[in-house]
Design an enzyme around this catalytic site. Sequence first.
Site, PDB file in Angstrom:
ATOM      1  N   GLU A 113       4.550  34.372 103.764  1.00 27.90           N
ATOM      2  CA  GLU A 113       5.243  33.183 103.910  1.00 27.90           C
ATOM      3  C   GLU A 113       5.048  32.363 102.671  1.00 27.90           C
ATOM      4  O   GLU A 113       4.477  32.785 101.816  1.00 27.90           O
ATOM      5  CB  GLU A 113       4.451  32.220 104.934  1.00 27.90           C
ATOM      6  N   LYS A 115       3.826  29.282 100.316  1.00 28.53           N
ATOM      7  CA  LYS A 115       2.966  28.328 100.237  1.00 28.53           C
ATOM      8  C   LYS A 115       3.601  27.010  99.583  1.00 28.53           C
ATOM      9  O   LYS A 115       3.812  26.766  98.481  1.00 28.53           O
ATOM     10  CB  LYS A 115       1.664  28.935  99.254  1.00 28.53           C
ATOM     11  N   ASP A 117       4.208  23.479  98.340  1.00 28.42           N
ATOM     12  CA  ASP A 117       3.443  22.616  97.650  1.00 28.42           C
ATOM     13  C   ASP A 117       3.590  21.077  97.964  1.00 28.42           C
ATOM     14  O   ASP A 117       4.291  20.482  97.840  1.00 28.42           O
ATOM     15  CB  ASP A 117       3.620  22.616  96.318  1.00 28.42           C
ATOM     16  N   TYR A 224       3.932  25.900 109.769  1.00 28.08           N
ATOM     17  CA  TYR A 224       3.211  27.320 109.334  1.00 28.08           C
ATOM     18  C   TYR A 224       2.357  27.717 110.296  1.00 28.08           C
ATOM     19  O   TYR A 224       1.661  28.469 110.079  1.00 28.08           O
ATOM     20  CB  TYR A 224       3.080  27.547 108.040  1.00 28.08           C
ATOM     21  N   LYS A 315      -1.570  32.531  94.520  1.00 27.93           N
ATOM     22  CA  LYS A 315      -0.998  31.489  93.869  1.00 27.93           C
ATOM     23  C   LYS A 315      -0.386  31.965  92.639  1.00 27.93           C
ATOM     24  O   LYS A 315      -0.741  32.913  91.641  1.00 27.93           O
ATOM     25  CB  LYS A 315      -2.181  30.646  93.387  1.00 27.93           C
ATOM     26  N   CYS A 408       9.955  -0.840  66.653  1.00 25.29           N
ATOM     27  CA  CYS A 408      11.209  -0.032  67.553  1.00 25.29           C
ATOM     28  C   CYS A 408      11.962   0.693  66.638  1.00 25.29           C
ATOM     29  O   CYS A 408      12.381   0.111  65.279  1.00 25.29           O
ATOM     30  CB  CYS A 408      12.088  -1.105  68.099  1.00 25.29           C
ATOM     31  N   CYS A 411      15.582  -0.841  66.069  1.00 24.49           N
ATOM     32  CA  CYS A 411      16.136  -2.090  65.435  1.00 24.49           C
ATOM     33  C   CYS A 411      14.658  -2.737  64.709  1.00 24.49           C
ATOM     34  O   CYS A 411      15.074  -4.089  64.289  1.00 24.49           O
ATOM     35  CB  CYS A 411      16.248  -3.012  66.664  1.00 24.49           C
ATOM     36  N   CYS A 426      10.157  -2.663  73.583  1.00 24.95           N
ATOM     37  CA  CYS A 426      10.976  -3.341  72.341  1.00 24.95           C
ATOM     38  C   CYS A 426      11.385  -4.510  72.909  1.00 24.95           C
ATOM     39  O   CYS A 426      11.826  -4.584  73.968  1.00 24.95           O
ATOM     40  CB  CYS A 426      11.948  -2.580  71.707  1.00 24.95           C
ATOM     41  N   CYS A 432      18.959  -5.032  70.456  1.00 27.80           N
ATOM     42  CA  CYS A 432      18.492  -3.568  70.299  1.00 27.80           C
ATOM     43  C   CYS A 432      19.573  -2.389  70.949  1.00 27.80           C
ATOM     44  O   CYS A 432      20.005  -2.434  71.938  1.00 27.80           O
ATOM     45  CB  CYS A 432      17.271  -3.407  70.780  1.00 27.80           C
TER      46      CYS A 432
HETATM   47  S1  IVH Z   1      -1.975  28.486 106.588  1.00 27.11           S
HETATM   48  C1  IVH Z   1      -6.303  28.135 108.277  1.00 27.11           C
HETATM   49  N1  IVH Z   1       0.565  28.664 105.511  1.00 27.11           N
HETATM   50  O1  IVH Z   1      -2.052  25.373 101.890  1.00 27.11           O
HETATM   51  C2  IVH Z   1      -5.177  28.186 107.130  1.00 27.11           C
HETATM   52  N2  IVH Z   1      -1.014  27.011 104.770  1.00 27.11           N
HETATM   53  O2  IVH Z   1      -4.716  26.064 100.685  1.00 27.11           O
HETATM   54  C3  IVH Z   1      -4.147  27.210 107.557  1.00 27.11           C
HETATM   55  N3  IVH Z   1      -0.044  25.668 102.636  1.00 27.11           N
HETATM   56  O3  IVH Z   1      -3.987  23.621 103.636  1.00 27.11           O
HETATM   57  C4  IVH Z   1      -3.128  27.355 106.597  1.00 27.11           C
HETATM   58  N4  IVH Z   1       2.018  26.568 102.953  1.00 27.11           N
HETATM   59  O4  IVH Z   1      -1.617  22.467 103.373  1.00 27.11           O
HETATM   60  C5  IVH Z   1      -0.657  27.912 105.383  1.00 27.11           C
HETATM   61  N5  IVH Z   1       2.704  29.113 104.784  1.00 27.11           N
HETATM   62  C6  IVH Z   1       1.482  28.361 104.847  1.00 27.11           C
HETATM   63  C7  IVH Z   1       1.090  27.235 103.979  1.00 27.11           C
HETATM   64  C8  IVH Z   1      -0.071  26.750 103.845  1.00 27.11           C
HETATM   65  C9  IVH Z   1       1.408  25.648 102.454  1.00 27.11           C
HETATM   66  C10 IVH Z   1      -1.134  24.778 102.436  1.00 27.11           C
HETATM   67  C11 IVH Z   1      -1.668  24.092 103.626  1.00 27.11           C
HETATM   68  C12 IVH Z   1      -3.297  24.540 103.677  1.00 27.11           C
HETATM   69  C13 IVH Z   1      -3.320  24.860 102.097  1.00 27.11           C
HETATM   70  C14 IVH Z   1      -4.469  26.096 101.932  1.00 27.11           C
END
Ligand code: IVH
Length: 668
Positions: A113, A115, A117, A224, A315, A408, A411, A426, A432
């Site tokens: 999946e 991740k 942010d 997720y 990551k 500035c 000016c 400024c 200006c």
């Molecule tokens: S699973 C028990 N799936 O990443 C684990 N987390 O560093 C449950 N996050 O706290 C998390 N995308 O806020 C999971 N596809 C994804 C995610 C995800 C982002 C975040 C989430 C979690 C943190 C863990």
Amino acid sequence: MDSLQAKAEIDRLVQDLNRHNQLYYIQNAPEISDYDFDQQLKQLEKLEREFPEYVSENSPTKRVGGDLTKKFEAVAHRYPMLSLSNTYSEEEIAEWENRIKKSIDESIEYVCELKYDGVAIGIRYEGGQLTAAVTRGDGEKGELVTTNVRTIRTVPLQLQNDFPSDFEIRGEIFMPHEQFEQLNKEREEAGEALYANPRNTASGTLKSLDSKVVADRKLDCYLYGLYGLSTTEVGHYESVLKAQNWGFRIPSPEKRFIEKTNSIQGIMDFIHFWNVERHNLPFDIDGIVIKVNSYEQQRKLGFTAKSPRWAIAYKFKTSQVETRLEAVTYQVGRTGAITPVANLVPVQLGGTTVKRASLHNADQIEKLNLHTGDIVQVEKGGEIIPKIVGVNVGQRQSLQKIQFIEACPECQTILIRKDGEAQHYCPNESSCPPQVKGKIAHFISRKAMNIDGLGEETIEVLYDKGLVQNIADLYKLTFDQLLELDRMGEKSANNMLKGIEASKNVPFERVLFGLGIRFVGETVAKKLAQSFGNMDALSRAGYDELIDVEEIGEKIAISVQHYFQDSANLALILSLKEFGLQFEAVKKESVSNVLEGKVLVVSGTFETFSRDELKELIERNGGKVGSSVSSKTNYLVAGANMGPAKLKTATNLGVIILSEDEFIKLIS
Ligand code: IVH
């Protein structure tokens, strides 16, 4: 309507609107027009006002926010919110996969999946109704932010089909790039400090005590994880797909947002794909999450103290390179804010050539202890603008420390920095050049006066030729003056003058926004216009009167007062008044009944008004707004880019077609 009828009607509207929301936001397959949706929502709002005893927590009217929270309640998580072990190395992913294979002597499926942010959220549904949304907090306890989460359109308020009776779904709330950039643009226009990145902004927004702010910011969410399902469910991937039937927007398998594989090659392929493609997503991700699919196998693998053994995050390394700092230059914004910019020896980073990086303010330069010619580390993370994160001090040759400028660059006026503010300014607002040009550009922009035929380039020319020194000068321009400009034909000159003339009808609130008073953005301008009614009253308003207005705080009040104390500004306002700009707010009550009994349909785009403003005008003059042309329609107000079908239907039915100007004449 009696109370029983009202209850039945409210129930019906809630059901219907929640379904249409789902069709629109989750399935991308709306069945009704935005207009009809809004009408039904208005009808529901009206009934809820009359019969407040029937307002439900999951009414679609809660989507627009408005409820204020004093303080978020802390609540215990039903299932602890753990984190994930993570790594930046592909080798460690392979090691993890080997460990799993050793522990489980069966075939194993993995789910890959994105991740996301953002900020984690746990949402509970009881009997198909959203009942609670809790932030991660310390993993044991989090904050109850239900009211705010209800404003997120992709989170269903009410589930459908065969949903489990009581369960929790977890996901990540984030701010899409488009929203983030729009928000920062608005902040820039209002002269406010910009937000650093989408993640912090999403997190801050989610904890706003005013749910209206949350609704306006348009957060989004991907889900997720599911907790508390019946034990008959086989695996994570299958549960996620099922959640789609209940009304959730799930990560798309077609777009490879989620993928099942049974090999390390499959996992690596997913990682490599997103390591490149992540730059094309409309939101930020900071890695990939890999999970063992089978719930049974997850149970066997269990947890360490902090995280599950059955999942791991890979990551992405934020791309970073070193390059030489050639010089620091300074930009002057419309509000006079000075932004230092690092000019770099061009370098390739994350697929683009980077030549410049923002340095934000003097403190940032001080913190980095920058010297001319330094080798600096440049990073491009989630943010759109690259930033300097460090200096390679070992390679420093120059002894010349970067000194923030005192005057500035445009000016030469001495800069000021107010107590508690990070930015230098400024103060020479009225002469200006970039401030003056920026103010004019802001004044003519779409959300302010929306002057057609006039763009920033023309402003530049008009300013350089000395024809326009402030916004009032626009109204003095003559046809002959314009014709003398390079590349200006009769048609463009006429268009421009027409646009300028039409702007005299732009409502007061937009004139006020267009003045570019510091901290007075679109919403604040609206509030001020509504509360004070006209420019005169506003210019005389005292500090106490100003902060009495909803959403107006100390900072804005001082800025507004300051603006109207300046004699140059007062002179400008006086000439704008003489030129006939709108200085009175249009009263919300009806202004006439010239359109009584008439149904008008609005279509296309317009010069002076937005479509919503036109509709409001119709209603205030006693008319009704129709959604489509039919035999009941009396007038079709036709703008530019209108569909030919509508025009044809109108002609066939003998509906009177009005241009924008004809409509204005009709109501005035
Ligand atoms: S699973 C028990 N799936 O990443 C684990 N987390 O560093 C449950 N996050 O706290 C998390 N995308 O806020 C999971 N596809 C994804 C995610 C995800 C982002 C975040 C989430 C979690 C943190 C863990």
